[in-house]
Design a protein around this motif. Structure first.
Motif, PDB file in Angstrom:
ATOM      1  N   SER A 239       3.012  -4.493   8.616  1.00 29.66           N
ATOM      2  CA  SER A 239       2.576  -4.882   7.273  1.00 29.66           C
ATOM      3  C   SER A 239       1.207  -4.291   6.964  1.00 29.66           C
ATOM      4  CB  SER A 239       2.512  -6.420   7.175  1.00 29.66           C
ATOM      5  OG  SER A 239       1.796  -6.826   6.020  1.00 29.66           O
ATOM      6  N   ARG A 240       0.952  -4.085   5.678  1.00 26.12           N
ATOM      7  CA  ARG A 240      -0.376  -3.632   5.244  1.00 26.12           C
ATOM      8  C   ARG A 240      -1.453  -4.655   5.559  1.00 26.12           C
ATOM      9  NH1 ARG A 240       0.093  -2.469  -0.945  1.00 26.12           N
ATOM     10  NH2 ARG A 240       1.056  -4.527  -0.790  1.00 26.12           N
ATOM     11  N   ASP A 241      -1.040  -5.923   5.735  1.00 24.73           N
ATOM     12  CA  ASP A 241      -1.984  -7.000   6.003  1.00 24.73           C
ATOM     13  C   ASP A 241      -2.233  -7.221   7.489  1.00 24.73           C
ATOM     14  OD1 ASP A 241      -2.195  -7.569   3.246  1.00 24.73           O
ATOM     15  OD2 ASP A 241      -0.387  -8.812   3.341  1.00 24.73           O
ATOM     16  N   ASP A 242      -1.459  -6.571   8.351  1.00 24.90           N
ATOM     17  CA  ASP A 242      -1.629  -6.772   9.790  1.00 24.90           C
ATOM     18  C   ASP A 242      -3.017  -6.324  10.236  1.00 24.90           C
ATOM     19  OD1 ASP A 242       0.853  -7.845  10.064  1.00 24.90           O
ATOM     20  OD2 ASP A 242       1.770  -6.067  10.957  1.00 24.90           O
TER      21      ASP A 242
ATOM     22  N   HIS B 281       4.173   6.682  18.622  1.00 21.99           N
ATOM     23  CA  HIS B 281       3.835   5.401  18.001  1.00 21.99           C
ATOM     24  C   HIS B 281       5.099   4.754  17.471  1.00 21.99           C
ATOM     25  CE1 HIS B 281       2.983   8.798  15.141  1.00 21.99           C
ATOM     26  NE2 HIS B 281       3.932   8.171  14.459  1.00 21.99           N
ATOM     27  N   LEU B 282       4.978   3.448  17.182  1.00 22.67           N
ATOM     28  CA  LEU B 282       6.050   2.717  16.512  1.00 22.67           C
ATOM     29  C   LEU B 282       5.775   2.610  15.015  1.00 22.67           C
ATOM     30  CD1 LEU B 282       5.950   1.549  19.564  1.00 22.67           C
ATOM     31  CD2 LEU B 282       7.292  -0.326  18.621  1.00 22.67           C
ATOM     32  N   GLY B 283       4.488   2.587  14.649  1.00 26.47           N
ATOM     33  CA  GLY B 283       4.124   2.420  13.258  1.00 26.47           C
ATOM     34  C   GLY B 283       2.723   2.922  12.975  1.00 26.47           C
ATOM     35  N   MET B 284       2.376   2.942  11.689  1.00 20.19           N
ATOM     36  CA  MET B 284       1.069   3.451  11.243  1.00 20.19           C
ATOM     37  C   MET B 284       0.645   2.683  10.005  1.00 20.19           C
ATOM     38  SD  MET B 284       0.154   7.264   9.700  1.00 20.19           S
ATOM     39  CE  MET B 284       1.112   7.029   8.185  1.00 20.19           C
ATOM     40  N   GLN B 285      -0.624   2.353   9.947  1.00 17.78           N
ATOM     41  CA  GLN B 285      -1.235   1.774   8.753  1.00 17.78           C
ATOM     42  C   GLN B 285      -2.231   2.797   8.223  1.00 17.78           C
ATOM     43  OE1 GLN B 285      -3.973  -1.830   8.541  1.00 17.78           O
ATOM     44  NE2 GLN B 285      -1.997  -2.849   8.705  1.00 17.78           N
ATOM     45  N   LEU B 286      -2.099   3.163   6.936  1.00 20.69           N
ATOM     46  CA  LEU B 286      -2.908   4.238   6.357  1.00 20.69           C
ATOM     47  C   LEU B 286      -3.484   3.791   5.018  1.00 20.69           C
ATOM     48  CD1 LEU B 286      -3.841   7.266   6.226  1.00 20.69           C
ATOM     49  CD2 LEU B 286      -1.625   7.762   5.151  1.00 20.69           C
TER      50      LEU B 286
ATOM     51  N   GLU C 162     -11.054   4.547  -6.131  1.00 22.36           N
ATOM     52  CA  GLU C 162      -9.704   4.213  -6.593  1.00 22.36           C
ATOM     53  C   GLU C 162      -8.728   4.346  -5.429  1.00 22.36           C
ATOM     54  OE1 GLU C 162      -6.244   5.908  -9.636  1.00 22.36           O
ATOM     55  OE2 GLU C 162      -8.310   6.639  -9.802  1.00 22.36           O
ATOM     56  N   VAL C 163      -7.922   3.319  -5.214  1.00 23.71           N
ATOM     57  CA  VAL C 163      -6.973   3.327  -4.110  1.00 23.71           C
ATOM     58  C   VAL C 163      -5.882   4.353  -4.359  1.00 23.71           C
ATOM     59  CG1 VAL C 163      -5.296   1.971  -2.795  1.00 23.71           C
ATOM     60  CG2 VAL C 163      -7.413   0.904  -3.583  1.00 23.71           C
ATOM     61  N   LEU C 164      -5.707   5.244  -3.394  1.00 20.10           N
ATOM     62  CA  LEU C 164      -4.633   6.237  -3.442  1.00 20.10           C
ATOM     63  C   LEU C 164      -3.454   5.817  -2.568  1.00 20.10           C
ATOM     64  CD1 LEU C 164      -6.786   9.480  -3.011  1.00 20.10           C
ATOM     65  CD2 LEU C 164      -5.944   8.505  -5.155  1.00 20.10           C
ATOM     66  N   ILE C 165      -3.761   5.352  -1.365  1.00 17.12           N
ATOM     67  CA  ILE C 165      -2.730   4.977  -0.396  1.00 17.12           C
ATOM     68  C   ILE C 165      -3.125   3.666   0.257  1.00 17.12           C
ATOM     69  CG2 ILE C 165      -1.511   5.642   1.719  1.00 17.12           C
ATOM     70  CD1 ILE C 165      -2.312   8.547   1.148  1.00 17.12           C
ATOM     71  N   ASP C 166      -2.196   2.753   0.316  1.00 18.71           N
ATOM     72  CA  ASP C 166      -2.347   1.520   1.097  1.00 18.71           C
ATOM     73  C   ASP C 166      -0.961   1.215   1.647  1.00 18.71           C
ATOM     74  OD1 ASP C 166      -3.046  -0.861   2.237  1.00 18.71           O
ATOM     75  OD2 ASP C 166      -3.446  -1.918   0.358  1.00 18.71           O
ATOM     76  N   GLU C 167      -0.649   1.850   2.780  1.00 14.11           N
ATOM     77  CA  GLU C 167       0.718   1.841   3.293  1.00 14.11           C
ATOM     78  C   GLU C 167       0.779   1.375   4.743  1.00 14.11           C
ATOM     79  OE1 GLU C 167       3.726   2.562   2.053  1.00 14.11           O
ATOM     80  OE2 GLU C 167       3.055   3.111   0.032  1.00 14.11           O
ATOM     81  N   ALA C 168       1.888   0.770   5.077  1.00 15.03           N
ATOM     82  CA  ALA C 168       2.233   0.482   6.465  1.00 15.03           C
ATOM     83  C   ALA C 168       3.647   1.002   6.687  1.00 15.03           C
ATOM     84  CB  ALA C 168       2.156  -1.008   6.761  1.00 15.03           C
ATOM     85  N   LEU C 169       3.816   1.819   7.702  1.00 18.96           N
ATOM     86  CA  LEU C 169       5.103   2.437   7.997  1.00 18.96           C
ATOM     87  C   LEU C 169       5.557   2.038   9.394  1.00 18.96           C
ATOM     88  CD1 LEU C 169       4.352   6.074   6.729  1.00 18.96           C
ATOM     89  CD2 LEU C 169       5.428   4.213   5.452  1.00 18.96           C
ATOM     90  N   GLY C 170       6.851   1.877   9.560  1.00 20.19           N
ATOM     91  CA  GLY C 170       7.402   1.649  10.884  1.00 20.19           C
ATOM     92  C   GLY C 170       7.327   0.208  11.338  1.00 20.19           C
ATOM     93  N   GLN C 171       7.362   0.040  12.647  1.00 21.63           N
ATOM     94  CA  GLN C 171       7.449  -1.277  13.261  1.00 21.63           C
ATOM     95  C   GLN C 171       6.114  -1.721  13.838  1.00 21.63           C
ATOM     96  OE1 GLN C 171      10.540  -1.263  16.215  1.00 21.63           O
ATOM     97  NE2 GLN C 171      12.094  -0.476  14.816  1.00 21.63           N
ATOM     98  N   SER C 172       5.904  -3.036  13.819  1.00 27.30           N
ATOM     99  CA  SER C 172       4.742  -3.616  14.476  1.00 27.30           C
ATOM    100  C   SER C 172       4.970  -3.728  15.977  1.00 27.30           C
ATOM    101  CB  SER C 172       4.439  -5.000  13.900  1.00 27.30           C
ATOM    102  OG  SER C 172       3.445  -5.665  14.643  1.00 27.30           O
ATOM    103  N   ASP C 173       6.207  -4.058  16.366  1.00 25.09           N
ATOM    104  CA  ASP C 173       6.482  -4.266  17.784  1.00 25.09           C
ATOM    105  C   ASP C 173       7.940  -3.941  18.075  1.00 25.09           C
ATOM    106  OD1 ASP C 173       8.071  -6.576  17.117  1.00 25.09           O
ATOM    107  OD2 ASP C 173       6.205  -7.717  16.939  1.00 25.09           O
ATOM    108  N   GLU C 174       8.325  -4.101  19.314  1.00 21.22           N
ATOM    109  CA  GLU C 174       9.667  -3.709  19.735  1.00 21.22           C
ATOM    110  C   GLU C 174      10.746  -4.693  19.279  1.00 21.22           C
ATOM    111  OE1 GLU C 174       9.601  -0.986  23.539  1.00 21.22           O
ATOM    112  OE2 GLU C 174       8.733  -2.951  24.013  1.00 21.22           O
TER     113      GLU C 174
END
Length: 366
Positions: free
Chosen positions: A53-56, A23-28, A35-47
């Motif tokens: 983004s967390r909003d993608d 993968h290039l990225g992950m949204q978790l 209660e929110v523990l994790i709201d993360e976006a890691l890595g790239q959306s595209d090349e």
């Protein structure tokens, strides 16, 4: 504290997958007791190097099937149908070529017997798709209600058509107005409008084929794909918003004073209706609820597809999405987890990736 310090094992699974080109990225997203523990976006959306983004808006694939199950359950609660109604009660032309005895319950439990219907190339031709399914024969040797085999698309088209004929509301409009918006899932869609597609722009995240080291853009983010209504396969939205759906289910169907289902209906949807049966599509034993997959680790936690990791409770339920997505609720821990990767490395690699990620997350949490 940072994500890396709080969830080191989870991050390690993601990082190793990144290094291997899965993968290039992950949204978790994860929450416990609401209660929110994790709201993360890691890595790239595209090349291009754009950060995810967390909003993608991520592609859910089959993780949108529970939305259809909830919609049908709402119609059941309103008195429009019963699970044991024949499909032909609503779609008379469906009953040809051996499919007459199929009920709504059979559709929801993937025991109905038409998993491999060839779909028209143009997914926006709804009537052609329904006609193709109605004209398709029952699979040879299939015993309706007894033989089990996952239907990737066909049965969810028929469920959506039942809804549309019962209440004369288009499926994309129904799920948005009656499920997504009441739950605060404002950026979630199954069949987005062209105007919304244009407005979201690059926030509609691409998905890549990463099988065998490839990195091919699958073009699932283009207008023709995003605006098509594929009830069992093209839901979209941020992972935090998909998480709200499961939070409502754990809260007896209520989110911010909006009730989407009665508590007893949720219990019925998520408990085991199909038990100890080998799924002919996956080649593995899997239990099934009504549109939801109960935790099937009892049949081999190391090998079960669409799993929730080694530490999830027997009460956990949810649904995966082809080669890229996992979503679940674990009532024993009051835990919700939704995750989407933007790389599709094939089902075996993805099942292993999801199992490792879910297991690592439980290790980090507990």
């Amino acid at each position: 504290m940072s994500f890396a310090s709080e969830y080191p094992k989870t991050l390690e699974v993601y990082t190793k997958g990144l290094e291997r080109g899965l993968h290039l990225g992950m949204q978790l997203y994860a929450s416990r007791q609401g209660e929110v523990l994790i709201d993360e976006a890691l890595g790239q959306s595209d090349e291009s190097g754009r950060a995810l983004s967390r909003d993608d808006l991520m592609l859910w694939m089959s993780a949108c099937k529970p939305v259809g199950a909830i919609a049908i359950a709402q119609l059941m609660e309103a008195g429009h149908l019963n699970y044991d109604d024949l499909v032909t009660d609503t779609i008379p032309e469906f009953g040809q070529l051996g499919k007459g005895p199929i009920t709504i319950r059979h559709l929801l439990t993937h025991t109905s017997g038409f998993p491999n219907v060839p779909m028209p190339t143009a997914r926006d031709h709804w009537n052609d798709i329904i006609l193709s399914i109605c004209d398709f024969p029952l699979q040879e040797g299939w015993i309706i209600g007894e033989t089990a085999g996952y239907h990737p698309h066909s049965s969810w088209y028929i469920l959506a058509e039942i809804l549309q004929r019962k209440i004369c509301v288009p499926y994309p409009e129904y799920v948005r107005e009656r499920i997504f918006l009441p739950l605060g899932m404002d950026n979630c869609w199954i069949g987005m409008t062209p105007e919304a597609h244009a407005a979201y722009g690059e926030s509609i995240a691409p998905t890549y084929n990463t099988l065998r080291g490839q990195r091919d853009n699958l073009k699932y983010h283009v207008e023709a794909s995003v605006t098509a209504c594929i009830p069992g396969g093209n839901g979209r939205g941020p992972m935090r918003e998909l998480g709200k759906l499961y939070e409502a289910l754990l809260n007896e169907g209520i989110y911010n004073e909006h009730r989407i289902l009665q508590a007893e209906t949720i219990s019925d949807l998520t408990h085991r209706h199909r038990v100890d049966q080998c799924d002919t599509t996956f080649g593995h034993k899997l239990d099934w609820g009504l549109g939801f997959i109960p935790n099937s680790n009892r049949y081999g936690a190391q090998t079960v597809p669409y799993g929730y990791g080694l530490h999830s409770s027997d009460e956990a339920y949810g649904h995966g999405g082809s080669q890229s997505v996992g979503s679940m609720a674990d009532p024993a821990h009051d835990l919700v987890v939704t995750v989407a990767f933007n790389g599709m490395p094939g089902e075996p690699q993805h099942n292993l990736r999801i199992k490792k990620l879910m297991t690592a997350l439980y290790d980090d949490l507990f």
